[in-house]
Every structure is written in structure tokens, then in C-alpha cells.
Motif scaffolding. Structure first.
Motif, PDB file in Angstrom:
ATOM      1  N   THR A  69       0.685  -1.242   0.010  1.00  0.00           N
ATOM      2  CA  THR A  69      -0.042  -0.067  -0.101  1.00  0.00           C
ATOM      3  C   THR A  69       0.779   1.193  -0.054  1.00  0.00           C
ATOM      4  O   THR A  69       0.342   2.240   0.244  1.00  0.00           O
ATOM      5  CB  THR A  69      -0.918   0.215   1.248  1.00  0.00           C
ATOM      6  OG1 THR A  69      -0.170  -0.131   2.474  1.00  0.00           O
ATOM      7  CG2 THR A  69      -2.204  -1.335   1.317  1.00  0.00           C
ATOM      8  N   ASP A  81      -5.167   4.413   0.312  1.00  0.00           N
ATOM      9  CA  ASP A  81      -6.202   4.065   1.174  1.00  0.00           C
ATOM     10  C   ASP A  81      -7.043   3.083   0.126  1.00  0.00           C
ATOM     11  O   ASP A  81      -7.593   3.548  -0.706  1.00  0.00           O
ATOM     12  CB  ASP A  81      -7.084   5.180   1.512  1.00  0.00           C
ATOM     13  CG  ASP A  81      -8.317   4.870   2.342  1.00  0.00           C
ATOM     14  OD1 ASP A  81      -8.144   4.093   3.090  1.00  0.00           O
ATOM     15  OD2 ASP A  81      -9.410   5.295   1.866  1.00  0.00           O
ATOM     16  N   LYS A  88      -3.889   8.312   0.926  1.00  0.00           N
ATOM     17  CA  LYS A  88      -3.883   9.020   2.300  1.00  0.00           C
ATOM     18  C   LYS A  88      -2.663   9.673   2.772  1.00  0.00           C
ATOM     19  O   LYS A  88      -2.965  10.454   3.749  1.00  0.00           O
ATOM     20  CB  LYS A  88      -4.359   7.763   3.055  1.00  0.00           C
ATOM     21  CG  LYS A  88      -3.330   6.575   3.639  1.00  0.00           C
ATOM     22  CD  LYS A  88      -3.941   5.790   4.402  1.00  0.00           C
ATOM     23  CE  LYS A  88      -3.140   4.632   4.737  1.00  0.00           C
ATOM     24  NZ  LYS A  88      -3.409   3.564   5.691  1.00  0.00           N
ATOM     25  N   SER A 102      -4.313  14.792   7.277  1.00  0.00           N
ATOM     26  CA  SER A 102      -4.875  13.665   7.925  1.00  0.00           C
ATOM     27  C   SER A 102      -5.876  13.745   8.625  1.00  0.00           C
ATOM     28  O   SER A 102      -6.692  12.927   8.680  1.00  0.00           O
ATOM     29  CB  SER A 102      -3.660  13.002   8.781  1.00  0.00           C
ATOM     30  OG  SER A 102      -3.398  13.890   9.763  1.00  0.00           O
ATOM     31  N   ARG A 107     -10.026  11.565   1.159  1.00  0.00           N
ATOM     32  CA  ARG A 107      -8.663  11.358   0.864  1.00  0.00           C
ATOM     33  C   ARG A 107      -8.136  11.967  -0.280  1.00  0.00           C
ATOM     34  O   ARG A 107      -8.887  12.800  -0.872  1.00  0.00           O
ATOM     35  CB  ARG A 107      -8.674   9.867   0.661  1.00  0.00           C
ATOM     36  CG  ARG A 107      -9.064   8.773   1.691  1.00  0.00           C
ATOM     37  CD  ARG A 107      -8.026   8.916   2.928  1.00  0.00           C
ATOM     38  NE  ARG A 107      -8.259   8.220   3.821  1.00  0.00           N
ATOM     39  CZ  ARG A 107      -7.942   8.131   5.099  1.00  0.00           C
ATOM     40  NH1 ARG A 107      -7.308   9.036   5.468  1.00  0.00           N
ATOM     41  NH2 ARG A 107      -7.981   7.136   5.942  1.00  0.00           N
TER      42      ARG A 107
END
Length: 336
Positions: A69, A81, A88, A102, A107
């Protein structure tokens, strides 16, 4: 092989597709569409390449890389994400700064579908009037997202993602990190149904910034919407030529929307007709589609669409530098 006639060296390239000549005849050679990085092309000029066959050697196919990821190069570390099919986190390794907010509910490069605003007889979303009722609208976030695979190419690495949303069966996204260029390219292929209820579509770009300074370019200059607009000017949405930038301290994060020049700051369009900007204005919403009005818009917007974005960052990026990059991205090289 593709040969740079200035250096005499072979240039690595990605084979995008093989297409037969028309009309097709058995045994006939195909037409190859390739992609490569053209270095050192002079302004308002050109550069020549030649094609040379070297035995039976062909360009290597793009290779899939280890799944995960996180994708990174010398400039950025990007975390994905999988639920939303978006990003993200983007960490700038040179600046040692996180570029994505964040705390945002959205996103980075997330596809948002907005429904509502149909309430009769009138509301502030469809008609300008402070005394009209506020519209009832709902933001639908992307779902069923997944990271399909990473693909290694001669010029960088591509992450292939997908997601879906209300009235949007498919959003296919390519996120490209380049080996030698400090930029991230987002290519969003959207398959959308045509509906005739009120709707809007956005891509969200929540940028991490304390006390953000905002600038975007016009035909012959740039604007800070917090101080350069006349009193009473509406700040619900804006129109740029090539770029919008958010500066926080000495860090500048810039967005180049290649296919949709309308954008909002801090929130989507709600018919507030605001004369002040939202305090959380460091989120840029690319305003790519709506059918709120009865003139100059298609009532039902369905089919296949592509929306491309380029993101870059640096210390005190100047408007001239951003404009050059914006021109390069929006008017790319032509081939003969």
C-alpha cells in the motif's frame, strides 16, 4: 529501439498498445503506441528521435512490482487508502513534510458524488438569493476501493486503483511517480450514469497547511482570493488557468488540473454565496461536473470521462515556475 539523435543513445520507453494498420492484412506490422520521457526539448522548438531495429530485440514489457500500500521514489512516499481507491499520505522526502491533511474526512484525489438540491420551488443552490432556503445535499464518498497492482515502467512506477460511487459504477485511477521528475500524476477514468436529478462531482485534495496562503493563476497574473477580490465578490468557486497553490510557511504544494478549471476552497458548493473563505480552506475541491443550472449545462451527464491532475511541491515555489509547469502539462509535446 528509440534513438535520441542528439546523444545517440537508446531511450527506454513503455509500450502502451499495439494496433494493426487499417485495413488489416495478415502478417502486416502493427502500429505501436509508446510513452517515454523526452529530455532537453528546447522552448518553442523540437527534438528528433529515430527508430532502429536491433535484431529480434524488443522493448521490455512493463513489470509488475511487489504488492503493498506504499509507493515511493527519491522525492515522495505515497500511501494508499484501499477503501476509497485514493491516497491517504504524501510525504515529501526533500522537505521532510507531510502534504496531505490527515484530519480531513476525505482522501487525496478521492472521487466525491453529491446528490440533492432538487427541492421545489427554489433554493439557494439553484438561484442566487440569501433569503431562499438552503438546499438539502449529501456528499457520497467512494466505496469498494482497491489497489489493483503496481507497474514498473522505464520512466517510473504506476499504481493502478479502482473504486465506485453513487451513479458511478467505476473510477479507474492511475497514480504515477516519476524517477527523474518531482511531480505526481493522477489520471482518473470515470464511468458515470446519466441521471436527471440534481448532482455534482468533485475530486478532493486536502492539503496540510497551517495559516495557508492561497494563490491561483489567471490569464496574465495570479490572485490571492483572501485579499485580491473586491468586497462583496463571491468566493463559492473560482476559475484558474493552469494552477492553484497552497503555501504554509516555506512549503508550497501546487495542483494542476488539466481537464477542469473550476475549483472550490474549504468546502463544496452549497449555495451559500459566501463573501468570506472557509477557515479550513486548504482543501481544494476540483469541481468537475454539475447540472444545477438550466443554461450552458447538459441536464444528464453520463458516459466515460477522464480527469487528470499533477501535484508538485517545494520551498517557496514561484508563480513563474508553476506557470511553466502548468503550460507543459496542459499543452504537452506533439508528435509527428
Amino acid at each position: 529501439e528509440l534513438i535520441d539523435l542528439v546523444s545517440g543513445y537508446a531511450v527506454p520507453y513503455q509500450l502502451v498498445s499495439n494496433l494493426p494498420f487499417f485495413p488489416f492484412e495478415p502478417g502486416q506490422h502493427s502500429f505501436a503506441r509508446i510513452r517515454f520521457v523526452a529530455q532537453g526539448v528546447p522552448a518553442l522548438g523540437y527534438k528528433c528521435y529515430s527508430i532502429r531495429t536491433e535484431g529480434a530485440k524488443s522493448a521490455p514489457a512493463a513489470a509488475a512490482v511487489k504488492q503493498g500500500t506504499i509507493l515511493e521514489n527519491n522525492f515522495y512516499r505515497v500511501a494508499f487508502d484501499t477503501q476509497s481507491g485514493a491516497v491517504k499520505s504524501i510525504f515529501d522526502k526533500e522537505l521532510k513534510k507531510e502534504l496531505v491533511n490527515s484530519a480531513s474526512p476525505y482522501r487525496f484525489d478521492e472521487y466525491l458524488y453529491v446528490s440533492g438540491g432538487d427541492q421545489p420551488p427554489h433554493n439557494r443552490l439553484l438561484f442566487a438569493g440569501a433569503k431562499l432556503p438552503a438546499p438539502e445535499i449529501t456528499i457520497h464518498r467512494s466505496t469498494a476501493g482497491r489497489l489493483i497492482y503496481f507497474e514498473r515502467t522505464p520512466f517510473g512506477t504506476i499504481a493502478h486503483l479502482e473504486s465506485s460511487n453513487v451513479n458511478t459504477p467505476s473510477v479507474q485511477t492511475d497514480v504515477i511517480l516519476f524517477d527523474s521528475q518531482k511531480k505526481i500524476e493522477f489520471i482518473n477514468h470515470v464511468q458515470k450514469k446519466a441521471v436527471y436529478t440534481k448532482e455534482a462531482v468533485y475530486f478532493a485534495f486536502p492539503i496540510a497547511a497551517d495559516n495557508p496562503q492561497i494563490r491561483y493563476d489567471l490569464q496574465n497574473g495570479f490572485v490571492d482570493p483572501t485579499r485580491d477580490l473586491l468586497p462583496g465578490a463571491d468566493r463559492e468557486w473560482f476559475s484558474l488557468q493552469h494552477w492553484a497553490a497552497i503555501q504554509s510557511g516555506d512549503v508550497t504544494t501546487a495542483l494542476i488540473p488539466e481537464d477542469a478549471e473550476l475549483f472550490t476552497l474549504g468546502d463544496i458548493v452549497r449555495g451559500k454565496w459566501s463573501t468570506e473563505l472557509d477557515p479550513h480552506r486548504s482543501t481544494i475541491f476540483s469541481y468537475v461536473m454539475n447540472n444545477y443550472w438550466w443554461t450552458n449545462y447538459v441536464a444528464g451527464q453520463g458516459g466515460e470521462f477522464t480527469f487528470r491532475y499533477v501535484v508538485t511541491s517545494g520551498k517557496h515555489l514561484e508563480p513563474g515556475e508553476l506557470s511553466r509547469l502548468g503550460w507543459e502539462e496542459m499543452t504537452p509535446l506533439e508528435t509527428n
